[in-house]
Design a protein around this motif. Structure first.
Motif, PDB file in Angstrom:
ATOM      1  N   GLY A 119     -10.157  -7.505  14.705  1.00  0.00           N
ATOM      2  CA  GLY A 119      -9.962  -7.637  16.139  1.00  0.00           C
ATOM      3  C   GLY A 119      -8.508  -7.771  16.545  1.00  0.00           C
ATOM      4  N   GLY A 120      -7.617  -7.103  15.820  1.00  0.00           N
ATOM      5  CA  GLY A 120      -6.198  -7.177  16.138  1.00  0.00           C
ATOM      6  C   GLY A 120      -5.481  -8.390  15.583  1.00  0.00           C
ATOM      7  N   ARG A 121      -6.190  -9.237  14.868  1.00  0.00           N
ATOM      8  CA  ARG A 121      -5.583 -10.438  14.278  1.00  0.00           C
ATOM      9  C   ARG A 121      -5.462 -10.256  12.774  1.00  0.00           C
ATOM     10  N   LEU A 122      -4.249 -10.410  12.261  1.00  0.00           N
ATOM     11  CA  LEU A 122      -4.028 -10.219  10.837  1.00  0.00           C
ATOM     12  C   LEU A 122      -4.679 -11.322  10.016  1.00  0.00           C
ATOM     13  N   GLN A 123      -5.112 -10.937   8.811  1.00  0.00           N
ATOM     14  CA  GLN A 123      -5.574 -11.870   7.777  1.00  0.00           C
ATOM     15  C   GLN A 123      -4.551 -11.766   6.646  1.00  0.00           C
ATOM     16  N   PRO A 124      -3.393 -12.414   6.768  1.00  0.00           N
ATOM     17  CA  PRO A 124      -2.219 -12.033   5.971  1.00  0.00           C
ATOM     18  C   PRO A 124      -2.306 -12.271   4.471  1.00  0.00           C
ATOM     19  N   VAL A 125      -3.176 -13.163   4.011  1.00  0.00           N
ATOM     20  CA  VAL A 125      -3.267 -13.368   2.564  1.00  0.00           C
ATOM     21  C   VAL A 125      -4.215 -12.385   1.889  1.00  0.00           C
ATOM     22  N   PHE A 126      -4.844 -11.497   2.683  1.00  0.00           N
ATOM     23  CA  PHE A 126      -5.670 -10.412   2.157  1.00  0.00           C
ATOM     24  C   PHE A 126      -4.867  -9.125   2.314  1.00  0.00           C
ATOM     25  N   ALA A 127      -4.151  -8.743   1.276  1.00  0.00           N
ATOM     26  CA  ALA A 127      -3.206  -7.640   1.433  1.00  0.00           C
ATOM     27  C   ALA A 127      -3.055  -6.847   0.147  1.00  0.00           C
ATOM     28  N   TYR A 128      -2.668  -5.571   0.317  1.00  0.00           N
ATOM     29  CA  TYR A 128      -2.246  -4.741  -0.815  1.00  0.00           C
ATOM     30  C   TYR A 128      -0.732  -4.732  -0.841  1.00  0.00           C
ATOM     31  N   LEU A 129      -0.155  -5.198  -1.963  1.00  0.00           N
ATOM     32  CA  LEU A 129       1.290  -5.255  -2.147  1.00  0.00           C
ATOM     33  C   LEU A 129       1.706  -4.223  -3.185  1.00  0.00           C
ATOM     34  N   PRO A 130       2.476  -3.205  -2.802  1.00  0.00           N
ATOM     35  CA  PRO A 130       2.922  -2.223  -3.795  1.00  0.00           C
ATOM     36  C   PRO A 130       4.014  -2.801  -4.684  1.00  0.00           C
ATOM     37  N   VAL A 131       4.034  -2.395  -5.954  1.00  0.00           N
ATOM     38  CA  VAL A 131       5.055  -2.914  -6.861  1.00  0.00           C
ATOM     39  C   VAL A 131       6.453  -2.515  -6.394  1.00  0.00           C
ATOM     40  N   SER A 132       6.563  -1.422  -5.662  1.00  0.00           N
ATOM     41  CA  SER A 132       7.869  -0.973  -5.177  1.00  0.00           C
ATOM     42  C   SER A 132       8.475  -1.934  -4.161  1.00  0.00           C
ATOM     43  N   ALA A 133       7.681  -2.854  -3.618  1.00  0.00           N
ATOM     44  CA  ALA A 133       8.177  -3.796  -2.610  1.00  0.00           C
ATOM     45  C   ALA A 133       8.709  -5.084  -3.214  1.00  0.00           C
ATOM     46  N   LEU A 134       8.690  -5.212  -4.536  1.00  0.00           N
ATOM     47  CA  LEU A 134       9.085  -6.479  -5.161  1.00  0.00           C
ATOM     48  C   LEU A 134      10.505  -6.884  -4.809  1.00  0.00           C
ATOM     49  N   ALA A 135      11.455  -5.963  -4.916  1.00  0.00           N
ATOM     50  CA  ALA A 135      12.857  -6.314  -4.653  1.00  0.00           C
ATOM     51  C   ALA A 135      13.037  -6.799  -3.222  1.00  0.00           C
ATOM     52  N   SER A 136      12.374  -6.147  -2.286  1.00  0.00           N
ATOM     53  CA  SER A 136      12.457  -6.567  -0.888  1.00  0.00           C
ATOM     54  C   SER A 136      11.869  -7.958  -0.696  1.00  0.00           C
ATOM     55  N   LEU A 137      10.748  -8.233  -1.346  1.00  0.00           N
ATOM     56  CA  LEU A 137      10.122  -9.540  -1.230  1.00  0.00           C
ATOM     57  C   LEU A 137      11.013 -10.622  -1.822  1.00  0.00           C
ATOM     58  N   GLN A 138      11.603 -10.356  -2.960  1.00  0.00           N
ATOM     59  CA  GLN A 138      12.489 -11.338  -3.577  1.00  0.00           C
ATOM     60  C   GLN A 138      13.714 -11.603  -2.710  1.00  0.00           C
ATOM     61  N   ALA A 139      14.265 -10.547  -2.098  1.00  0.00           N
ATOM     62  CA  ALA A 139      15.417 -10.720  -1.214  1.00  0.00           C
ATOM     63  C   ALA A 139      15.049 -11.544   0.012  1.00  0.00           C
ATOM     64  N   ALA A 140      13.857 -11.298   0.556  1.00  0.00           N
ATOM     65  CA  ALA A 140      13.410 -12.055   1.721  1.00  0.00           C
ATOM     66  C   ALA A 140      13.256 -13.534   1.387  1.00  0.00           C
ATOM     67  N   LEU A 141      12.657 -13.836   0.246  1.00  0.00           N
ATOM     68  CA  LEU A 141      12.500 -15.231  -0.161  1.00  0.00           C
ATOM     69  C   LEU A 141      13.851 -15.888  -0.394  1.00  0.00           C
ATOM     70  N   ALA A 142      14.776 -15.169  -1.018  1.00  0.00           N
ATOM     71  CA  ALA A 142      16.109 -15.714  -1.268  1.00  0.00           C
ATOM     72  C   ALA A 142      16.848 -16.009   0.034  1.00  0.00           C
ATOM     73  N   ALA A 143      16.530 -15.240   1.082  1.00  0.00           N
ATOM     74  CA  ALA A 143      17.159 -15.444   2.388  1.00  0.00           C
ATOM     75  C   ALA A 143      16.457 -16.530   3.206  1.00  0.00           C
ATOM     76  N   GLY A 144      15.406 -17.132   2.626  1.00  0.00           N
ATOM     77  CA  GLY A 144      14.715 -18.225   3.294  1.00  0.00           C
ATOM     78  C   GLY A 144      13.466 -17.846   4.047  1.00  0.00           C
ATOM     79  N   GLU A 145      13.070 -16.582   3.978  1.00  0.00           N
ATOM     80  CA  GLU A 145      11.852 -16.161   4.675  1.00  0.00           C
ATOM     81  C   GLU A 145      10.619 -16.752   4.005  1.00  0.00           C
ATOM     82  N   ARG A 146       9.716 -17.308   4.826  1.00  0.00           N
ATOM     83  CA  ARG A 146       8.458 -17.836   4.304  1.00  0.00           C
ATOM     84  C   ARG A 146       7.265 -17.338   5.111  1.00  0.00           C
ATOM     85  N   LYS A 147       7.511 -16.569   6.171  1.00  0.00           N
ATOM     86  CA  LYS A 147       6.433 -16.050   7.018  1.00  0.00           C
ATOM     87  C   LYS A 147       5.975 -14.699   6.484  1.00  0.00           C
TER      88      LYS A 147
END
Length: 275
Positions: free
Chosen positions: A199-227
């Motif tokens: 219904g237009g509302r995300l269920q964010p912990v139910f997700a497909y994460l591609p392995v190619s996104a790992l570097a971006s995720l690590q950079a986001a966490l290092a920058a303090g992102e938690r959302k």
């Protein structure tokens, strides 16, 4: 407010669950059980019993048949989680930094494994193929399978595309979760992430994460992102529409758990109806 703006920018899509192609890349499953359980009076939620089984066992039984191999993210009670029979990985970040850190731990493990290293499901847990008439009538004379060549790699050598995550406290997760979250592979490839939406509302912990996104995720966490949703928007994740909110019900509190430890029947989508 920032999170709501990010959600609005995600592309929403309705898909039909598809039967994966025989040679599709491998998709792993990851159970997020690394939280502190604050709303569950500090208990380790994945180990809290529901109708005679730990919550995590309910999630395993739903998710395992949908994936090629399973991992569990846990930051405590790791010895107990290992008794479920699957690899257990802890957050790289200390101090219970939230589900985005758990996603990084699971994705890091999936990314570091070569196809040969991806754990196979154990025989006692793996779905067993139905025996054919030929299997029954010629149990001892069936020819040995021909070894795969470099140009015809067998299932153990398929590329690892990514990992589909689910929380340890969602015992009614959709039985077509992985099929829907990866249905875009044939059109857009394996490198675009996807997240469940109702219904237009995300269920964010139910997700497909591609392995190619790992570097971006690590950079986001290092920058303090938690959302989670802000990172999804940054990476242009697809929002995949699902029909039933109840499939994504989380048992966050003792009251939630008590409400479910009754006689449970199921709707056609597998969601709980308590009576």
């Amino acid at each position: 407010p920032r999170a709501r703006v990010a959600i609005a920018h995600l592309q929403h899509r309705t898909v039909s669950a598809r039967t994966p192609e025989q040679r599709r890349p491998r998709v792993l499953g990851g159970i997020l059980a690394g939280g502190m359980g604050r709303r569950m009076d500090g208990l380790d939620k994945g180990l809290v019993p529901l109708n005679g089984k730990p919550l995590a066992q309910h999630v395993i039984e739903r998710l395992e048949p949908q994936v090629d191999a399973l991992l569990i993210n846990a930051n405590r009670s790791q010895a107990r989680y290992l008794t479920f029979g699957y690899p257990v990985v802890a957050d790289n970040l200390k101090g219970f930094q939230g589900p985005l850190a758990g996603m990084e731990a699971l994705l890091r493990t999936a990314s570091s494994a070569t196809p040969e290293q991806v754990p196979e499901q154990t025989p006692e847990h793996a779905p067993q193929p139905a025996r054919t008439a030929r299997d029954n009538s010629h149990p001892d004379t069936s020819p040995e399978p021909t070894p795969a060549s470099d140009n015809d790699r067998d299932h153990t050598l398929r590329e690892v595309a990514g990992i589909v995550t689910a929380p340890c406290d969602a015992p009614y997760l959709p039985e077509d979760l992985v099929a829907r979250l990866t249905a875009h592979f044939s059109e857009e490839g394996i490198d675009r992430g996807a997240v469940a939406s109702v219904g237009g509302r995300l269920q964010p912990v139910f997700a497909y994460l591609p392995v190619s996104a790992l570097a971006s995720l690590q950079a986001a966490l290092a920058a303090g992102e938690r959302k989670i949703d802000r990172w999804f928007a940054q990476e242009n994740f697809l929002a995949i529409n699902f029909p039933d909110t109840a499939q994504f019900s989380n048992l966050n509190t003792p009251a939630d758990l008590a409400a479910q430890t009754q006689v449970i029947t199921h709707t056609r989508f597998g969601a709980p109806v308590v009576g």
